[in-house]
Design an enzyme around this catalytic site. Sequence first.
Site, PDB file in Angstrom:
ATOM      1  N   ARG A 167      16.369   3.493  -8.961  1.00  0.00           N
ATOM      2  CA  ARG A 167      17.101   2.364  -8.368  1.00  0.00           C
ATOM      3  C   ARG A 167      16.378   1.034  -8.631  1.00  0.00           C
ATOM      4  O   ARG A 167      16.834   0.216  -9.422  1.00  0.00           O
ATOM      5  CB  ARG A 167      17.295   2.611  -6.850  1.00  0.00           C
ATOM      6  CG  ARG A 167      18.299   1.702  -6.170  1.00  0.00           C
ATOM      7  CD  ARG A 167      17.775   0.360  -5.737  1.00  0.00           C
ATOM      8  NE  ARG A 167      16.600   0.437  -4.874  1.00  0.00           N
ATOM      9  CZ  ARG A 167      15.819  -0.594  -4.618  1.00  0.00           C
ATOM     10  NH1 ARG A 167      16.073  -1.775  -5.156  1.00  0.00           N
ATOM     11  NH2 ARG A 167      14.745  -0.467  -3.842  1.00  0.00           N
TER      12      ARG A 167
ATOM     13  N   ASN B  86       7.215  -2.454  -9.500  1.00  0.00           N
ATOM     14  CA  ASN B  86       6.635  -1.812  -8.315  1.00  0.00           C
ATOM     15  C   ASN B  86       5.249  -1.246  -8.628  1.00  0.00           C
ATOM     16  O   ASN B  86       4.889  -1.076  -9.789  1.00  0.00           O
ATOM     17  CB  ASN B  86       7.516  -0.623  -7.886  1.00  0.00           C
ATOM     18  CG  ASN B  86       8.837  -1.067  -7.307  1.00  0.00           C
ATOM     19  OD1 ASN B  86       9.700  -1.568  -8.016  1.00  0.00           O
ATOM     20  ND2 ASN B  86       8.997  -0.891  -6.018  1.00  0.00           N
TER      21      ASN B  86
ATOM     22  N   HIS C  62       5.189  -4.388  -4.622  1.00  0.00           N
ATOM     23  CA  HIS C  62       5.354  -4.798  -6.020  1.00  0.00           C
ATOM     24  C   HIS C  62       3.999  -5.302  -6.514  1.00  0.00           C
ATOM     25  O   HIS C  62       3.130  -5.662  -5.729  1.00  0.00           O
ATOM     26  CB  HIS C  62       6.464  -5.850  -6.149  1.00  0.00           C
ATOM     27  CG  HIS C  62       7.830  -5.231  -6.049  1.00  0.00           C
ATOM     28  ND1 HIS C  62       8.570  -4.881  -7.154  1.00  0.00           N
ATOM     29  CD2 HIS C  62       8.575  -4.864  -4.979  1.00  0.00           C
ATOM     30  CE1 HIS C  62       9.717  -4.334  -6.769  1.00  0.00           C
ATOM     31  NE2 HIS C  62       9.752  -4.310  -5.444  1.00  0.00           N
TER      32      HIS C  62
ATOM     33  N   HIS D  83       6.245  -0.570   0.560  1.00  0.00           N
ATOM     34  CA  HIS D  83       6.862  -0.713  -0.767  1.00  0.00           C
ATOM     35  C   HIS D  83       6.234  -1.963  -1.399  1.00  0.00           C
ATOM     36  O   HIS D  83       6.590  -3.087  -1.043  1.00  0.00           O
ATOM     37  CB  HIS D  83       8.369  -0.866  -0.520  1.00  0.00           C
ATOM     38  CG  HIS D  83       9.246  -1.157  -1.685  1.00  0.00           C
ATOM     39  ND1 HIS D  83      10.205  -0.278  -2.146  1.00  0.00           N
ATOM     40  CD2 HIS D  83       9.396  -2.270  -2.456  1.00  0.00           C
ATOM     41  CE1 HIS D  83      10.886  -0.821  -3.139  1.00  0.00           C
ATOM     42  NE2 HIS D  83      10.410  -2.034  -3.351  1.00  0.00           N
TER      43      HIS D  83
ATOM     44  N   CYS E 185      13.445  -7.002  -7.858  1.00  0.00           N
ATOM     45  CA  CYS E 185      14.750  -7.431  -7.334  1.00  0.00           C
ATOM     46  C   CYS E 185      15.293  -8.571  -8.188  1.00  0.00           C
ATOM     47  O   CYS E 185      14.616  -9.587  -8.370  1.00  0.00           O
ATOM     48  CB  CYS E 185      14.590  -7.878  -5.882  1.00  0.00           C
ATOM     49  SG  CYS E 185      16.108  -8.548  -5.201  1.00  0.00           S
TER      50      CYS E 185
END
Length: 309
Positions: free
Chosen positions: A12, A247, A207, A205, A238
């Site tokens: 994703r 990420n 990056h 999460h 994003c």
Amino acid sequence: MDRLIITDVAPRDGLQNQPVTIATADKLRLIDLLVQAGVQSVEATSFVSPKAVPQMADAAEVTAQLLERQPQLRSSVLVPNLKGLERAHAAGAREIAVVLSATETMNRKNINMGLDQATTVSEETVRAALGLGMRTRAYVAVAFDCPFEGATPQARVVELARRMLDCGAQEVVIADTIGAASPGMVRERTRALLEHIPAEQLAMHFHDTRGMAVANAWAAVEEGVRRFDASVGGIGGCPFAPGAAGNAATEDLVLMAERSGLSTGIDLMGLLAAVDFAQDLLQRPLGGRSATWLRRQRDKQLESLAAAA
Ligand code: HMG
Ligand code: MG
């Protein structure tokens, strides 16, 4: 042994903003390789507007086919609103992730809602998903810095995370969308979050824009966090957050964990096979900071096997 639980978000987050079109079959093949490497949880796709994110237009096909191929796999799908939930449920998804940003402007840029509306819509979506018997994660994005508003107030991040759990989300995912955090910030924010949120329901999460993702993950580990998102090969970002890079690479997090006495159940050479596949797919060199060293280990293993034969 103490265990780190990694959700690979490459299918994703990693693929959503790629310039080359990726076939549904290749997305599924990437997930197969992750599963073969021992990954137990992935974020498979997103049910967002195909006009906003054309790369995720095949979300229903990915979800339905993945269920057939990998019925045991824990896989979430990102949904921004009730329409996304409806589409995800119809495709057979069993777990969703809502995406709430901690600032007014980031919500507007990402999902075309202000902070209040985004919070209400996320709450409604989580409740509706629970009503459908689905599992839910809730992102709190730009949880350290926002590309439009600068430093994000800690109290707001804690409040939004708590609200997501209060409406029924099983896991809240604190996201450093533009990779602006550093270990000291992570330590402080994690401590504040853990005063209000059980560690079993808290995921991070990161990056890797400034090369801090692994150090940040380690700071969170030391504070007691055991759930992390990562992306094989370090791909991701994003499309609506200027300056967002990939990420934390799954291979870097797994290596960090395994060399520090934490198990992951994930095989590094298996991950390398997924990195190589993604590299062919995206037609550019990929891999986290450990990838060069890992490739050398693989070459050595192959040489010694050849010598023994
Ligand atoms: P909008 O234009 O405000 O929506 O977009 P709307 O409600 O006015 O509807 C406009 C059109 O979109 C309508 O279709 C709706 O039916 C349709 P039309 O009548 O024009 O044909 N629509 C949808 N179609 C498919 N799926 C849906 C959906 N909802 C409405 N769910 C919207 C609002 C949220 C849809 C849009 O802004 C959008 O899709 N944004 C994409 C957001 C996104 O995918 N961002 C990247 C993922 S977030 C991320 O990467 C961060 C994260 O990794 C954590 C971190 O690192 O921080 C998670
Ligand atoms: Mg992300």
